[in-house]
Design a protein around this motif. Structure first.
Motif, PDB file in Angstrom:
ATOM      1  N   SER A 184       0.821  -1.215   0.000  1.00 25.64           N
ATOM      2  CA  SER A 184       0.000   0.000   0.000  1.00 25.64           C
ATOM      3  C   SER A 184       0.851   1.259   0.000  1.00 25.64           C
ATOM      4  N   LYS A 185       2.124   1.133   0.338  1.00 23.82           N
ATOM      5  CA  LYS A 185       3.024   2.284   0.393  1.00 23.82           C
ATOM      6  C   LYS A 185       3.969   2.350  -0.807  1.00 23.82           C
ATOM      7  N   THR A 186       3.752   1.490  -1.795  1.00 20.28           N
ATOM      8  CA  THR A 186       4.641   1.454  -2.960  1.00 20.28           C
ATOM      9  C   THR A 186       3.827   1.512  -4.250  1.00 20.28           C
ATOM     10  N   ASP A 187       4.546   1.699  -5.362  1.00 20.63           N
ATOM     11  CA  ASP A 187       3.928   1.590  -6.692  1.00 20.63           C
ATOM     12  C   ASP A 187       4.221   0.227  -7.314  1.00 20.63           C
ATOM     13  N   ILE A 188       4.938  -0.622  -6.576  1.00 21.21           N
ATOM     14  CA  ILE A 188       5.260  -1.959  -7.081  1.00 21.21           C
ATOM     15  C   ILE A 188       3.975  -2.778  -7.213  1.00 21.21           C
ATOM     16  N   VAL A 189       3.882  -3.542  -8.299  1.00 23.64           N
ATOM     17  CA  VAL A 189       2.723  -4.405  -8.523  1.00 23.64           C
ATOM     18  C   VAL A 189       3.159  -5.858  -8.365  1.00 23.64           C
ATOM     19  N   LEU A 190       2.503  -6.584  -7.470  1.00 23.38           N
ATOM     20  CA  LEU A 190       2.705  -8.023  -7.338  1.00 23.38           C
ATOM     21  C   LEU A 190       1.476  -8.728  -7.898  1.00 23.38           C
ATOM     22  N   PHE A 191       1.704  -9.786  -8.643  1.00 23.29           N
ATOM     23  CA  PHE A 191       0.577 -10.527  -9.197  1.00 23.29           C
ATOM     24  C   PHE A 191       0.912 -12.013  -9.244  1.00 23.29           C
ATOM     25  N   GLY A 192      -0.121 -12.808  -9.069  1.00 22.45           N
ATOM     26  CA  GLY A 192       0.038 -14.257  -9.107  1.00 22.45           C
ATOM     27  C   GLY A 192      -0.453 -14.819 -10.422  1.00 22.45           C
ATOM     28  N   LEU A 193       0.250 -15.816 -10.925  1.00 23.23           N
ATOM     29  CA  LEU A 193      -0.136 -16.499 -12.159  1.00 23.23           C
ATOM     30  C   LEU A 193      -0.281 -17.989 -11.874  1.00 23.23           C
ATOM     31  N   PHE A 194      -1.410 -18.559 -12.284  1.00 20.13           N
ATOM     32  CA  PHE A 194      -1.563 -20.010 -12.228  1.00 20.13           C
ATOM     33  C   PHE A 194      -1.776 -20.495 -13.652  1.00 20.13           C
ATOM     34  N   THR A 195      -0.865 -21.319 -14.136  1.00 21.62           N
ATOM     35  CA  THR A 195      -0.902 -21.757 -15.526  1.00 21.62           C
ATOM     36  C   THR A 195      -0.745 -23.263 -15.652  1.00 21.62           C
ATOM     37  N   MET A 196      -1.377 -23.811 -16.681  1.00 22.52           N
ATOM     38  CA  MET A 196      -1.218 -25.228 -17.000  1.00 22.52           C
ATOM     39  C   MET A 196      -0.091 -25.447 -18.009  1.00 22.52           C
ATOM     40  N   ASN A 197       0.592 -24.383 -18.378  1.00 23.17           N
ATOM     41  CA  ASN A 197       1.740 -24.469 -19.294  1.00 23.17           C
ATOM     42  C   ASN A 197       2.915 -23.750 -18.642  1.00 23.17           C
ATOM     43  N   PHE A 198       3.326 -24.269 -17.497  1.00 23.75           N
ATOM     44  CA  PHE A 198       4.307 -23.560 -16.679  1.00 23.75           C
ATOM     45  C   PHE A 198       5.648 -23.395 -17.375  1.00 23.75           C
ATOM     46  N   LYS A 199       6.098 -24.404 -18.063  1.00 24.70           N
ATOM     47  CA  LYS A 199       7.424 -24.356 -18.674  1.00 24.70           C
ATOM     48  C   LYS A 199       7.558 -23.173 -19.619  1.00 24.70           C
ATOM     49  N   ALA A 200       6.554 -22.945 -20.468  1.00 24.42           N
ATOM     50  CA  ALA A 200       6.620 -21.846 -21.436  1.00 24.42           C
ATOM     51  C   ALA A 200       6.430 -20.495 -20.752  1.00 24.42           C
ATOM     52  N   VAL A 201       5.472 -20.419 -19.830  1.00 27.84           N
ATOM     53  CA  VAL A 201       5.186 -19.156 -19.148  1.00 27.84           C
ATOM     54  C   VAL A 201       6.371 -18.732 -18.285  1.00 27.84           C
ATOM     55  N   SER A 202       7.023 -19.696 -17.634  1.00 31.91           N
ATOM     56  CA  SER A 202       8.131 -19.364 -16.734  1.00 31.91           C
ATOM     57  C   SER A 202       9.280 -18.682 -17.462  1.00 31.91           C
ATOM     58  N   ASN A 214       5.941 -25.508  -8.805  1.00 29.41           N
ATOM     59  CA  ASN A 214       5.469 -26.100 -10.057  1.00 29.41           C
ATOM     60  C   ASN A 214       5.816 -27.573 -10.119  1.00 29.41           C
ATOM     61  N   ASP A 215       5.168 -28.243 -11.053  1.00 29.44           N
ATOM     62  CA  ASP A 215       5.588 -29.594 -11.414  1.00 29.44           C
ATOM     63  C   ASP A 215       5.893 -29.576 -12.915  1.00 29.44           C
ATOM     64  N   LEU A 216       5.857 -30.725 -13.567  1.00 33.55           N
ATOM     65  CA  LEU A 216       6.271 -30.773 -14.969  1.00 33.55           C
ATOM     66  C   LEU A 216       5.317 -30.034 -15.903  1.00 33.55           C
ATOM     67  N   LYS A 217       4.047 -29.871 -15.490  1.00 33.27           N
ATOM     68  CA  LYS A 217       3.060 -29.258 -16.383  1.00 33.27           C
ATOM     69  C   LYS A 217       2.577 -27.895 -15.907  1.00 33.27           C
ATOM     70  N   SER A 218       2.143 -27.802 -14.673  1.00 31.32           N
ATOM     71  CA  SER A 218       1.471 -26.592 -14.190  1.00 31.32           C
ATOM     72  C   SER A 218       2.255 -25.963 -13.046  1.00 31.32           C
ATOM     73  N   GLY A 219       1.832 -24.747 -12.654  1.00 30.53           N
ATOM     74  CA  GLY A 219       2.523 -24.100 -11.554  1.00 30.53           C
ATOM     75  C   GLY A 219       1.934 -22.747 -11.210  1.00 30.53           C
ATOM     76  N   ILE A 220       2.364 -22.251 -10.062  1.00 27.90           N
ATOM     77  CA  ILE A 220       1.988 -20.917  -9.584  1.00 27.90           C
ATOM     78  C   ILE A 220       3.250 -20.087  -9.466  1.00 27.90           C
ATOM     79  N   SER A 221       3.209 -18.875 -10.009  1.00 30.75           N
ATOM     80  CA  SER A 221       4.316 -17.937  -9.881  1.00 30.75           C
ATOM     81  C   SER A 221       3.807 -16.638  -9.277  1.00 30.75           C
ATOM     82  N   ILE A 222       4.571 -16.096  -8.334  1.00 29.96           N
ATOM     83  CA  ILE A 222       4.313 -14.770  -7.800  1.00 29.96           C
ATOM     84  C   ILE A 222       5.333 -13.843  -8.452  1.00 29.96           C
TER      85      ILE A 222
END
Length: 263
Positions: A184-202, A214-222
């Protein structure tokens, strides 16, 4: 908070153990000015703390994530809590087995309601550690940003050996050092991504990833961005690869550095 403060924070998000002299050189300011600004960011509560997160597999734990509607807090067998603008709260759960993780999520559902998202990755086996790594981890737990030379002196080990082991554990995601910010005190944006194509998105977000599971297919990234427009560009690139990717904008988050403390 001005542009220099924003860039200082961004450096720590990219590499929490970055040396201040490297930042001062990059920003063309003196080490004294950088220290003053860093101390002010801490005293003003913008940088709240640095947390050492240890891969749960080190403790033979399994993990899973679940999102619930609303902003209620929950802390039973939870190693992270992430609150999002979409009126979602995301929790990272742990247990001794996948079944126990599922049971812990079910238990949370009894208090928080049905899950809006649920993900239990297929985790790797116990990470490869040598006989000194646990001692190094315990030393980092006292202060995640303490220098390799301080740790080497405390443990009576060679500096270059300690530095090499810390870098190895960071690279292999055995440990992560996470700055906890008051967003709330910054302009930094944090966002979460949940994808079923983790390797490409990462590959798209690897330079702006604060934490992922993550595992071999899907994952969550902050992930983090210096601005909303920058975040939007990254998200659009990710959606070109996975049009069904789930995106959540984070306004508050915390990680807990010791599983024994939150049992």
């Amino acid at each position: 908070m001005d542009e220099i403060d924003r860039k200082i924070i961004f450096y720590y998000l990219q590499e929490a153990r970055v040396q201040q002299r490297k930042i001062s050189t990059e920003l063309n300011i003196s080490p004294q000015v950088l220290k003053y600004r860093f101390d002010k960011l801490v005293s003003n509560g913008i940088i709240k703390k640095f947390v050492l997160h240890v891969n749960p597999a080190v403790y033979n734990k399994k993990v899973g994530f679940a999102a619930f509607k609303g902003s209620s807090s929950y802390n039973d067998h939870v190693f992270t809590e992430i609150k999002c603008l979409e009126e979602l709260s995301i929790y990272g759960f742990y247990g001794d087995s996948d079944d126990e993780v599922s049971e812990n999520i079910k238990k949370a559902s009894g208090k928080l309601g049905p899950t809006a998202m649920r993900y239990i990755p297929v985790m790797d086996d116990h990470p490869s550690l040598n006989k000194y790594d646990n001692s190094i981890i315990e030393s980092l737990r006292k202060n995640p940003r303490r220098s390799a030379s301080e740790i080497a002196q405390e443990l009576n080990l060679r500096y270059h050996f300690v530095k090499r082991r810390i870098n190895y554990m960071l690279k292999k995601n055995i440990i992560s050092i996470i700055p906890i910010l008051d967003l709330s005190k910054t302009d930094i944006v944090l966002f979460g991504l949940f994808t079923m194509n983790f390797k490409a998105v990462s590959k798209i977000v690897e330079d702006i990833t604060l934490f992922n599971v993550n595992d071999l297919k899907s994952g969550i990234s902050i992930c983090f961005s210096e601005s909303l427009s920058g975040a939007k560009q990254i998200i659009n690139k990710c959606r070109e690869i996975d049009k069904n990717i789930d995106v959540m904008v984070i306004y508050e988050y915390d990680f807990y550095d010791d599983f024994n403390e939150i049992n």
